[in-house]
Scaffold this motif. Structure first.
Motif, PDB file in Angstrom:
ATOM      1  N   GLU A 216      -3.048   0.926  -5.906  1.00  0.00           N
ATOM      2  CA  GLU A 216      -3.891   0.237  -6.432  1.00  0.00           C
ATOM      3  C   GLU A 216      -4.084   0.344  -7.300  1.00  0.00           C
ATOM      4  N   GLU A 217      -4.765   0.737  -7.307  1.00  0.00           N
ATOM      5  CA  GLU A 217      -5.427   0.949  -9.316  1.00  0.00           C
ATOM      6  C   GLU A 217      -4.418   2.182 -10.085  1.00  0.00           C
ATOM      7  N   SER A 219      -1.343   2.483  -9.908  1.00  0.00           N
ATOM      8  CA  SER A 219      -0.220   1.174 -10.023  1.00  0.00           C
ATOM      9  C   SER A 219      -0.538  -0.229 -11.819  1.00  0.00           C
ATOM     10  N   SER A 220      -1.670  -0.228 -11.188  1.00  0.00           N
ATOM     11  CA  SER A 220      -1.759  -1.279 -11.813  1.00  0.00           C
ATOM     12  C   SER A 220      -2.182  -1.188 -13.770  1.00  0.00           C
ATOM     13  N   GLU A 460       4.580   0.794  -5.883  1.00  0.00           N
ATOM     14  CA  GLU A 460       3.822  -0.484  -6.332  1.00  0.00           C
ATOM     15  C   GLU A 460       4.820  -1.089  -7.871  1.00  0.00           C
TER      16      GLU A 460
END
Length: 772
Positions: A216-217, A219-220, A460
């Motif tokens: 998630e890190e 991807s963002s 993601e």
């Protein structure tokens, strides 16, 4: 469980002894880890440790056999080290905090513990007041600072685990950071206060060896800088100061993406192959936008190999580049065991120089390579090198070539981005950090817990788009759930009072339409009787339409009770589906979305070209998805089954077996019931094909192309019900019940290419953009 691990390790050690892997010296059991398990990698003469959740292997994740001793992989002196143990994951402590207090004060912090910060009177707290120790050894939130607003730049703060030199924040003032022993610094070691009021570089972070970035890190943070090119390529878009910088392509500009893949022995074959899949995902993402960057692909060990060059005429053809990637083999570098990262980066510099010479020959003025082309270097490596010298100076050489940093009044930093992904079990954090770009409020260096996490991160990025043109996407990594792996598959239930419930499958083809088989329904079924389950949500139905030429009883006057020509139907949902990782449309032939999936130009590509690519003569590999009972689990799982569409010399034999179906005893010619609208699978040639079961009716027959899924058929009927009276318990078996199926067990599917006129008519308002 512990007994199982001990037995497993004994068997590994015995296997190593019998194969001579230990050379009579290193005994794997002597390097066993306390509280965990290990894997003996025979060819590399290394041991990889594994610990339970919440723990990590100390002093290292891997050990190598040197002579008669087990040593750390990076230990140049080959000194023996202490016995390996699984230790609890903990978060680092604050070494200092300016202008305020924090509690509790401890030498270390366990997972889930919280830190709370307070500022002295007159100071404003910025960042996170409360921070929690996360399971991967990082602190939640942002660095906490207490600022009085007196400096030209705000107080840059002291990241947890670090010390800061410098307490003045005027223009040109500098701060430096150092990490506590045992922690590695990622980000900028020094930062300078600029006239703009912002600090140069990237905020530093001090990490434990076991600390990773989450998907998630990545991807963002990565997507904000690289993959939002579609939105950012609009030259009229006003970007506020609070928005993250994105790489932009101006109308007269272009982009070069250089991908470098470490093929050294320290990275290993498994990581190399998984990295290839990750790169495919990345190219898939970037090429999904309306931009066509030029790609370069370079692998390196002792020497670099340029697989694709930016000056190749096909370097902007994503499909061709992916094809070249798929041909890569780790063995290409097998006889060159060294690691010369500098040579790999130098090949990128040489590529730039060659492009410059090419532009000079074309008499371009000014030269785009220097003036308007954006350059992105993506390096996948463990950061270790043992020949060729330091690679960092090559980055400086590239910056000089692109006129970056030459003139302080002209900021050209946006013309080069260097991203580094730590790959493998022994990532040298310091080395990968030195290579990556350092840009304000951005992150260019990442370390993930395995390549699967990196693939999740790129998934993601793809899933953020809800455009119907992004059809046929699915998550490929092992830990994805069934819905994420097959997000277009839907379950259809038809309630018939007094007669039970009929179950069929279907496919999501837009945010309101499902394609399925007409024979799933009777003339008495109404929309209110039908429920459609997509992912975890159940939808009601607004309308049902079968193909107007479908008539199951059309041949009853000939003694043929069932006839399945045109066996397709469309189910329209009352509410639109919110697209997600578990609910995405499949690609249909002869649509703009499939043109993009096949990496063909739009709108020049024709429907005939789709058919020629997907339905080539021969035995065409395809798949269908069927439920199965997972061993030791009460839940129902899904499994993809590979079949071959008989579209060559075996087509006639396949269709002839239709006469052996019980309902077709009166059929004299197979063509009576097998029309040109059917595709045929099954049988034992060239290999045994799995067969569909009754509940699979209406589901998709799929061809996978370039990591996208395109439906070419709708499951209709079969000659033999191989699943009758047998539980479909073949999830983790290779052939099982199909090995005993007769050779004439065939399945027939409606060919979607043959029903396109009806689909175009019914779906013209669904945004699918059919082509001709």
């Amino acid at each position: 469980m512990q007994l199982h691990h001990q037995l497993f390790n004994i068997l590994l050690a015995l296997g190593a002894f019998l194969t001579g892997a230990t050379d009579g010296a290193c005994d794997p059991q002597k390097a066993a880890i306390v509280g965990g398990n290990y894997t003996w990698l025979v060819e590399e003469k290394t041991i990889k440790y594994e610990c339970p959740d919440g723990k990590y292997p100390h002093p290292a994740e891997i050990r190598m056999c040197h002579g008669s001793r087990w040593n750390l992989m990076r230990d140049a002196q080959k000194r023996p080290v202490s016995k390996a143990r699984c230790r609890d994951i903990r978060c680092a402590r604050p070494l200092e905090f300016e202008n305020g207090l924090y509690e509790p004060r401890q030498p270390y912090y366990n997972v889930s513990q919280e830190l709370r910060f307070e500022c002295y009177q007159g100071y404003t707290l910025r960042g996170s007041q409360n921070r929690t120790c996360l399971p991967h050894g990082k602190w939640s939130g942002q660095t906490t600072t207490c600022d009085d607003g007196a400096g030209h730049c705000p107080n840059p703060g002291i990241p947890i685990g670090s010390l800061k030199e410098g307490r003045r924040y005027r223009i040109e003032d500098q701060v430096r950071y150092h990490c506590e022993n045992g922690l590695s610094l990622m980000g900028s070691k020094s930062r300078v206060c600029q006239e703009s009021g912002a600090w140069t570089g990237t905020e530093p972070e001090c990490r434990n060896p076991f600390t990773y970035d989450t998907p998630e890190e990545v991807s963002s943070q990565f997507i904000s800088s690289l993959t939002e090119v579609a939105e950012s390529s609009d030259p009229d878009k006003v970007v506020s100061d609070t928005e993250k910088r994105r790489i932009k392509i101006t109308p007269d500009g272009s982009m070069n993406i250089y991908i470098l893949l470490d093929a050294s022995q320290s990275v290993g074959k498994k990581n190399f192959n998984e990295a290839k899949d990750v790169i495919n995902k990345l190219i898939e993402k970037v090429s999904s936008y309306d931009v066509t960057p030029n790609y370069a692909v370079v692998t390196f060990a002792t020497k670099p190999k340029v697989i694709v060059s930016t000056i190749n005429q096909q370097s902007n053809n994503a499909a061709w580049v992916i094809d070249q990637l798929e041909k890569l083999r780790h063995e290409d570098h097998a006889l060159q065991p060294g690691t010369n990262m500098k040579a790999g980066l130098s090949s990128v510099y040489e590529m730039m120089v060659n492009q410059q010479e090419d532009e000079k020959r074309k008499q371009l003025d000014p030269l785009p390579i220097i003036t308007t082309t954006r350059h992105v270097i993506i390096l996948l490596t463990d950061g270790n090198f043992n020949m060729g010298g330091e690679p960092v100076p090559v980055i400086a050489q590239i910056r000089e070539f692109l006129y970056i940093g030459r003139d302080r009044t002209v900021d050209r930093e946006d013309y080069l981005d260097v991203y580094v992904f730590g790959v493998g079990e022994m990532v040298n954090v310091e080395n990968v950090n030195e290579l990556a770009s350092k840009k304000t409020n951005e992150k260019h260096v990442f370390k993930l817990n395995g390549l699967e996490d990196m693939q999740k991160a790129f998934d993601e990025m793809i899933d953020e788009s809800e455009a119907l043109s992004m059809c046929g996407l699915a998550k490929e990594y092992e830990s994805a759930n069934d819905g994420e792996k097959n997000p277009w598959l839907v379950s259809i239930s038809i309630l018939r009072p007094g007669r039970g419930t009929e179950m069929c499958k279907g496919t999501l083809i837009s945010d309101k339409s499902v394609l399925t088989a007409a024979h799933c329904f009777t003339i008495d079924d109404t929309a209110d009787d039908i429920k459609v389950k997509i992912g975890k949500k159940t939808f009601t139905v607004a309308a049902l339409k079968s193909h107007p030429q479908y008539s199951v009883g059309k041949l009853r006057n000939l003694g043929i009770p069932e006839f399945y020509d045109y066996d397709v139907a469309l189910v329209t949902l009352r509410d639109k589906v919110t697209l997600s990782a578990e609910a995405r449309p499949i690609c249909l032939p002869c649509t703009a979305g499939t043109t993009r999936a096949l990496r063909r130009p739009h709108p020049q590509t024709t429907c005939r070209e789709h058919e020629e690519e997907l339905m080539s003569v021969g035995n065409i590999p395809a798949l269908f998805v069927t439920p199965c009972h997972v061993k030791d689990s009460p839940g129902l799982g899904l499994r993809r089954r590979t079949v071959r569409i008989k579209y060559g010399d075996q087509k006639h034999l396949c269709e002839e077996d239709a006469k052996k179906a019980k309902q077709y005893q009166n059929v004299t010619e197979a063509s009576q019931v097998v029309t040109e609208r059917f595709l045929c699978t099954g049988g034992a040639e060239p290999e045994v094909d799995p067969n569909t079961c009754k509940g699979d009716s209406g589901g998709p027959l799929i061809i996978a192309k370039r990591m996208r899924y395109i439906q070419v058929g709708v499951i209709s009927w079969g000659v033999v019900d191989v699943c009758k009276n047998k539980a479909p318990s073949y999830c983790d078996q290779s052939r099982d019940i199909f090995e005993h199926a007769p050779d004439h067990a065939r399945d027939f599917h409606i060919n979607i290419f043959k029903i396109l006129p009806w689909l175009r008519l019914e779906l013209h308002e669904e945004g699918l953009d059919f082509i001709h």
